[in-house]
Design a protein around this motif. Structure first.
Motif, PDB file in Angstrom:
ATOM      1  N   THR A 465      57.863  35.662  46.820  1.00 38.25           N
ATOM      2  CA  THR A 465      57.072  36.727  47.440  1.00 38.25           C
ATOM      3  C   THR A 465      55.970  37.192  46.499  1.00 38.25           C
ATOM      4  O   THR A 465      54.795  37.329  46.887  1.00 38.25           O
ATOM      5  CB  THR A 465      57.977  37.914  47.806  1.00 38.25           C
ATOM      6  N   SER A 466      56.343  37.435  45.256  1.00 40.67           N
ATOM      7  CA  SER A 466      55.361  37.886  44.264  1.00 40.67           C
ATOM      8  C   SER A 466      54.299  36.819  44.022  1.00 40.67           C
ATOM      9  O   SER A 466      53.111  37.137  43.871  1.00 40.67           O
ATOM     10  CB  SER A 466      56.068  38.219  42.955  1.00 40.67           C
ATOM     11  N   LEU A 467      54.707  35.556  43.989  1.00 38.09           N
ATOM     12  CA  LEU A 467      53.749  34.472  43.761  1.00 38.09           C
ATOM     13  C   LEU A 467      52.677  34.449  44.844  1.00 38.09           C
ATOM     14  O   LEU A 467      51.477  34.331  44.556  1.00 38.09           O
ATOM     15  CB  LEU A 467      54.492  33.133  43.726  1.00 38.09           C
ATOM     16  N   VAL A 468      53.092  34.581  46.107  1.00 34.88           N
ATOM     17  CA  VAL A 468      52.130  34.578  47.223  1.00 34.88           C
ATOM     18  C   VAL A 468      51.200  35.782  47.130  1.00 34.88           C
ATOM     19  O   VAL A 468      49.968  35.664  47.262  1.00 34.88           O
ATOM     20  CB  VAL A 468      52.885  34.573  48.569  1.00 34.88           C
ATOM     21  N   VAL A 469      51.775  36.968  46.876  1.00 35.25           N
ATOM     22  CA  VAL A 469      50.969  38.191  46.801  1.00 35.25           C
ATOM     23  C   VAL A 469      49.976  38.114  45.647  1.00 35.25           C
ATOM     24  O   VAL A 469      48.793  38.452  45.796  1.00 35.25           O
ATOM     25  CB  VAL A 469      51.886  39.425  46.649  1.00 35.25           C
ATOM     26  N   MET A 470      50.438  37.661  44.473  1.00 36.23           N
ATOM     27  CA  MET A 470      49.558  37.605  43.299  1.00 36.23           C
ATOM     28  C   MET A 470      48.472  36.553  43.466  1.00 36.23           C
ATOM     29  O   MET A 470      47.343  36.739  43.013  1.00 36.23           O
ATOM     30  CB  MET A 470      50.375  37.329  42.039  1.00 36.23           C
ATOM     31  N   ALA A 471      48.789  35.433  44.088  1.00 38.04           N
ATOM     32  CA  ALA A 471      47.764  34.417  44.332  1.00 38.04           C
ATOM     33  C   ALA A 471      46.661  34.982  45.224  1.00 38.04           C
ATOM     34  O   ALA A 471      45.455  34.784  44.959  1.00 38.04           O
ATOM     35  CB  ALA A 471      48.383  33.174  44.974  1.00 38.04           C
ATOM     36  N   TRP A 472      47.056  35.705  46.276  1.00 37.06           N
ATOM     37  CA  TRP A 472      46.059  36.328  47.160  1.00 37.06           C
ATOM     38  C   TRP A 472      45.217  37.350  46.398  1.00 37.06           C
ATOM     39  O   TRP A 472      43.981  37.373  46.520  1.00 37.06           O
ATOM     40  CB  TRP A 472      46.758  37.009  48.340  1.00 37.06           C
ATOM     41  N   MET A 473      45.857  38.199  45.593  1.00 37.20           N
ATOM     42  CA  MET A 473      45.123  39.234  44.861  1.00 37.20           C
ATOM     43  C   MET A 473      44.137  38.633  43.869  1.00 37.20           C
ATOM     44  O   MET A 473      42.987  39.066  43.776  1.00 37.20           O
ATOM     45  CB  MET A 473      46.102  40.150  44.128  1.00 37.20           C
ATOM     46  N   CYS A 474      44.573  37.613  43.137  1.00 36.75           N
ATOM     47  CA  CYS A 474      43.708  37.018  42.106  1.00 36.75           C
ATOM     48  C   CYS A 474      42.525  36.280  42.732  1.00 36.75           C
ATOM     49  O   CYS A 474      41.394  36.393  42.254  1.00 36.75           O
ATOM     50  CB  CYS A 474      44.518  36.081  41.222  1.00 36.75           C
ATOM     51  N   VAL A 475      42.794  35.511  43.783  1.00 36.36           N
ATOM     52  CA  VAL A 475      41.699  34.803  44.456  1.00 36.36           C
ATOM     53  C   VAL A 475      40.704  35.800  45.041  1.00 36.36           C
ATOM     54  O   VAL A 475      39.479  35.638  44.914  1.00 36.36           O
ATOM     55  CB  VAL A 475      42.259  33.876  45.562  1.00 36.36           C
ATOM     56  N   SER A 476      41.193  36.873  45.655  1.00 42.60           N
ATOM     57  CA  SER A 476      40.310  37.881  46.256  1.00 42.60           C
ATOM     58  C   SER A 476      39.491  38.591  45.192  1.00 42.60           C
ATOM     59  O   SER A 476      38.287  38.830  45.370  1.00 42.60           O
ATOM     60  CB  SER A 476      41.145  38.895  47.044  1.00 42.60           C
ATOM     61  N   ALA A 477      40.128  38.936  44.061  1.00 49.13           N
ATOM     62  CA  ALA A 477      39.417  39.632  42.991  1.00 49.13           C
ATOM     63  C   ALA A 477      38.328  38.749  42.385  1.00 49.13           C
ATOM     64  O   ALA A 477      37.189  39.198  42.172  1.00 49.13           O
ATOM     65  CB  ALA A 477      40.405  40.074  41.911  1.00 49.13           C
TER      66      ALA A 477
END
Length: 601
Positions: A465-477
């Motif tokens: 769950t954290s991996l998916v959320v962090m991947a989205w946050m980093c790509v968006s940032a």
């Protein structure tokens, strides 16, 4: 003189500078050869055969036979941690956004206490080679593989940036294309790491740490004398609010606040020390826990000294270019070329000294790269190769696997430098991208040592769950930074005092706001991916821990009596043992009834 002519004139890297730089590479190669020969002698002395022989070979190559000394390990820890990203990225950060970032040093001390009491006692008692073997013992094999894959992903995101940064310095000093110098230097690093193992890596780190300290001290002293002393540096910093008190704003989207630097900083340092194979492998090469704990505090003292030097250097760069910003005039074509530019202006007239600085920056990168490669060989061998075979590896097979991993990953990292070149400022980029893998990992390890209620199913779901959320946050940032939707305000600067011509008119930029908050859309809803990049790792760890704990409690499959207390941090271990002791003393009503029945019979 125009800016292009001045830039060309500053690229005065002479034969003596090249000699100094090549001498550093030659020393590293010789150290590798020395320890390669030593490994061969040790191998011949081993009387045992089969799996024990291979195990001894692996332990000697990967953890120095667990007989390393505190001094070289401390120097290796410092050198591995202080990469070229720190040497070039920290002064750039202070120059652009002020010294607020330097308050992160307090979180480094807090990280030391966490390591000292919570993580290191567990890992050292288990006597591991791969940190991720802990995850199999605490949870199951799936979590071990998840952790190992995350470490490899984190290395693929981090080490190409480590290689790229010194190439920027070399390009500023010489004009040589970064894609020419990068493969040459990396081949030397791959060579001595491949043949010499951990001992070669550690002792080259010692040499490289001394070169780093010398190079930065040289720049700091000469630059300060040229500008008129430290008083001038500090005065110019105060005039533009680059020296400021802690920012206690509760705004999560501000680049630096007291809370992001302390809370986010602790998580940032922990993921680099407490759960990283790169660092834990060095702590575990020491013979006792006491030695490892001494190494923690000497390591922290060294890193704090380096950070102070880098922070002051950022203020020195501003004091030198207060009236002619080299980024606005394009004298420095990238943000992270500010320090190399200062070096060439300050030391360029002294043959050999620019070579010392470039050697220092490359030393920082080589130490991190060699550490990463050595750790990758440990992870691949222990977590993938050995666990997938039914029969033990021979000594020759073990050596082949370890050295092949170093070579293959080394060339992969060189190839990935082409992608890094397009991605922006290195300090923020590194912390942001590394949080994708390290946030979930920090959460899984922390839950493992601190929360005995968390089971394997909860930990795995939390990690994914954290991996998916962090991947989205980093790509968006990163997307917002590249497209210009997210822009961080700089501290004031000027081009009114330039003594060369450049495209555009001289301007005064002192009207900019004296805070470091971000500026994107004037108004709009809160966007999670725009929180300070220092919160990213902390957020990823918290998502993992919360999901893992809630899932484990809902499934009701946790067995506290079945948890091996050696896998828990000491204070949790004591609590669980007291709990078990109390439960063993409580009489069992069913047993009493059975005893009475037996008596009647």
């Amino acid at each position: 003189m125009n800016v292009e002519e001045l830039r060309a004139n500053l690229q005065s890297f002479g034969w003596l500078d090249y000699l100094v730089f090549c001498l550093m590479l030659a020393i590293c190669a010789v150290i590798g050869i020395h320890f390669c020969l030593q490994l061969r002698r040790e191998s011949k002395k081993q009387k045992s055969h089969g799996s024990e022989e291979a195990a001894n070979s692996a332990a000697s190559y990967l953890v120095g036979g667990r007989q390393m000394k505190i001094f070289p390990i401390t120097m290796s820890l410092i050198s591995s941690f202080i990469s070229g990203i720190t040497l070039l990225g920290t002064p750039t950060e202070v120059y652009l956004y002020g010294a607020q970032y330097m308050y992160i040093m307090g979180s480094l001390v807090l990280m030391g206490f966490c390591m000292y009491y919570f993580f290191l006692p567990v890992f050292h008692e288990l006597n591991l080679i791969s940190t991720y073997k802990y995850l199999e013992q605490r949870y199951n094999r799936s979590l071990r593989l998840f952790g190992s894959v995350m470490f490899i992903v984190a290395s693929l995101l981090w080490l190409p940036i480590v290689i790229y940064v010194p190439a920027i310095a070399f390009n500023q000093a010489t004009g040589v294309n970064i894609h020419i110098v990068t493969p040459i230097v990396c081949v030397v690093c791959i060579f001595y790491t491949c043949i010499g193992g951990l001992k070669a890596v550690v002792w080259t780190d010692v040499v490289q740490t001394l070169i780093m300290f010398g190079a930065m001290a040289l720049v700091l002293v000469k630059g300060t004398l040229d500008i008129g002393g430290p008083g001038v540096v500090l005065q110019r910093a105060r005039e533009t609010a680059r020296l400021e008190s802690p920012n206690f704003s509760a705004d999560l989207t501000e680049r630096y606040t007291f809370y992001s630097l302390v809370l986010g900083g602790v998580a940032h340092w922990l993921k680099s020390n407490a759960i990283s194979q790169n660092m834990i492998q060095r702590y575990l090469s020491l013979p006792t826990l006491r030695d490892a704990r001494i190494a923690i505090w000497t390591f922290i003292a060294g890193v704090l000294a380096f950070l102070l030097i880098c922070g002051y250097t950022g203020l020195l760069i501003y004091a030198t270019y207060a009236q002619c910003d080299p980024l606005e005039t394009k004298l420095a074509q990238r943000n992270d070329q500010l320090l190399p530019l200062l070096v060439m202006e300050t030391l360029g007239a002294y043959p050999g000294l620019p070579g010392v600085f470039v050697a220092g920056v490359f030393s920082a990168a080589l130490s991190s790269l060699s550490t990463g490669l050595n750790s990758l060989s440990a992870v691949v061998l222990e977590d993938f190769v050995k666990t997938s075979r039914k029969t033990p590896l021979s000594e020759g097979q073990t050596a082949f696997v370890m050295r092949s991993v170093v070579v293959v990953f080394g060339f992969i990292f060189v190839a990935l430098v082409f992608a890094v070149e397009k991605l922006g400022a290195v300090l923020q980029l590194t912390i942001t991208l590394s949080s994708v893998a390290n946030g979930p990992l920090l959460g899984i390890f922390t839950a493992g040592v601190m929360l005995p209620w968390v089971n394997s199913k909860g930990a795995l779901l939390g990690g994914f769950t954290s991996l998916v959320v962090m991947a989205w946050m980093c790509v968006s940032a990163q997307r917002d930074l590249v497209t210009g939707d997210l822009v961080y305000k700089r501290k004031p600067y000027s081009t009114m005092g330039c003594n060369y011509t450049f495209a555009g008119e001289p301007r005064e930029f002192a009207h900019l706001a004296l805070d470091a908050g971000f500026s994107s859309s004037p108004s709009g809803p809160f966007q999670l991916h725009r929180i300070s990049y220092l919160y990213f790792t902390l957020f990823g760890a918290l998502v993992t821990i919360v999901v893992a704990l809630v899932t484990s409690l809902l499934l009701k499959e946790s067995d506290l009596d079945g948890v091996d207390t050696r896998l828990l941090t000491p204070f949790v271990r004591r609590w669980l043992e007291r709990r078990r002791h109390r439960r063993s003393e409580i009489p069992d009503p069913g047993q009493k009834s059975r005893n009475r029945q037996e008596t009647k019979t």
